[in-house]
Scaffold this active site. Structure first.
Site: not given
Ligand code: GLY
Length: 414
Positions: A133, A195
């Site tokens: 992330d 993601d």
């Molecule tokens: N990256 C985690 C979500 O989209 O909840």
């Protein structure tokens, strides 16, 4: 009534029937305010919505202190932000909102806050990298900060951040490892989630701003690998792809935040649209552009009547399911950019109008929080299977809503 009259077969001639059918189509088109179809969007006042976001940002700003107080969500029945620290995956969105609100307004108090809320995120790299992330956390904050200020300290920090993210890359598989902790917990030897596409922007940025060209190659390889693993043949997307670490082969697609392994998790589809559009911008590779189009078409084809996705397109109790406004905001922002790359005017209009239709829906009183709480938007869903952030205000919905409004202004109204 008109429709019943047509069906009633009481017309003297076929011409009259055609005229009335035409009128029905026009009337239905005019009265449906938030449909999934492409429609004319001249009336949407993005300037007014940008002003709304700036005002709400200022109001939240006055309620926050700088230390460890980054807004993340507002749950049902609450009115104020629940906050997280810098190591939460959502930590970059509030600084990012401040940068966008500054960009939209030129307000010096917002600029000062943007700097003050960005700075503490330097601590993100003080601990070992344990998830993918970093792009969300540091590109939304420092990336926007550098774009708007040219601050060399932001530049240098982003290069370190990109190198840190790259430590999760597995050349055998050809993707970044998303969740190291899930190797053991879930038995997913190497896992990559859709993601993760968003985090590639940090690698692309670094490769063209003084970092190694290897970062570009990793990002391209990651995007290509995901096209044949995370993306299913029908252009819906798995949330998680699991790979073998010995020979790198794709083992299976599964879900983590969606309804089922085979379902279409709404925000995941949004990440895909946004991510492949960005990959085309950064590489000029037509295969990424085509992928972004196909993913968008799938998303649009499956939108429900009111134009905003439920949290998962395949939840069987769909009409009673919570919505996910964040997926609409992410997709709108991605499709606005996608529209600018279309050479064909019809396709350009298709994706632009679809994006504006999403923004229009989000900008109705059903989805705007107005004075109900401190966020811009209501009705997002974070992690339904875990029972977390269901039908809530979530910071990334606000971030991508504001970004999309700015993109609309930048691309089409300046
Ligand atoms: N990256 C985690 C979500 O989209 O909840």
């Amino acid at each position: 009534m008109l429709k019943r009259a047509i069906e009633g077969n009481n017309f003297e001639n076929q011409e009259m029937k055609i005229v009335v059918q035409f009128v029905v189509v026009i009337v239905v088109g005019l009265i449906s305010s938030c449909t999934t179809s492409v429609k004319k969007t001249e009336a949407f006042d993005s300037g007014k919505k940008l002003a709304y976001c700036v005002e709400k940002t200022k109001a939240s700003m006055s309620m926050l202190s700088f230390a460890d107080s980054l807004p993340r969500n507002i749950l049902q029945g609450q009115t104020a932000w629940n906050k997280v620290g810098i190591h939460d995956w959502c930590s970059g969105f509030w600084p990012g909102i401040l940068w966008y609100a500054y960009e939209a307004s030129g307000d010096s108090a917002i600029l000062e806050n943007a700097r003050n809320f960005t700075e503490p995120l330097k601590g993100v790299l003080d601990v070992p990298v344990d998830n993918h992330d970093l792009g969300f956390m540091l590109y939304c904050s420092f990336g926007n900060g550098y774009r708007l200020t040219n601050d060399s300290a932001y530049h240098d920090f982003l290069l370190v951040a990109a190198d840190s993210l790259a430590t999760l890359y597995n050349p055998k598989v050809g993707t970044i490892l998303s969740w190291p902790a899930m190797r053991e917990k879930m038995g997913w030897p190497h896992n990559t989630i859709i993601d993760n596409m968003i985090n590639l922007e940090l690698l692309f940025w670094a490769a063209k701003n003084g970092g190694s060209h290897d970062l570009y190659d990793m990002a391209v390889k990651h995007a290509k690998t995901c096209m044949t693993t995370l993306v299913r043949p029908d252009y819906s997307i798995y949330h998680v792809a699991v790979f073998d670490t010995i020979d790198g082969h794709f083992i299976k697609g599964v879900t983590h935040q969606g309804y089922s392994d085979s379902s279409m998790w709404a925000r995941g589809q949004g990440w895909g649209i946004y991510g492949y559009t960005m990959c085309y911008r950064e590489t000029g590779k037509e295969e990424f552009l085509t992928m972004a189009e196909k993913l968008s078409d799938k998303f649009l084809e499956r939108l429900p009547e009111d134009g905003i996705p439920y949290w998962d397109f395949d939840d069987p109790v769909i009409l009673n399911s919570p919505k996910d406004a964040s997926s609409a905001a992410v997709a709108a922002s991605g499709m606005l950019e996608l529209s600018t790359y279309m050479k064909d005017e019809t396709l350009k209009a298709k994706y632009k109008d679809a994006a504006v239709a999403l923004l229009e829906c989000l900008s109705t009183n059903d989805y705007l929080s107005n004075d109900k709480n401190e966020a811009f938007l209501l009705h997002s869903t974070g992690h339904y299977p875990d029972g977390n952030e269901i039908d809530a205000s979530i910071i990334y919905a606000d971030y991508y809503y504001l970004e999309a409004l700015l993109r609309l202004k930048k691309y089409y109204q300046e």
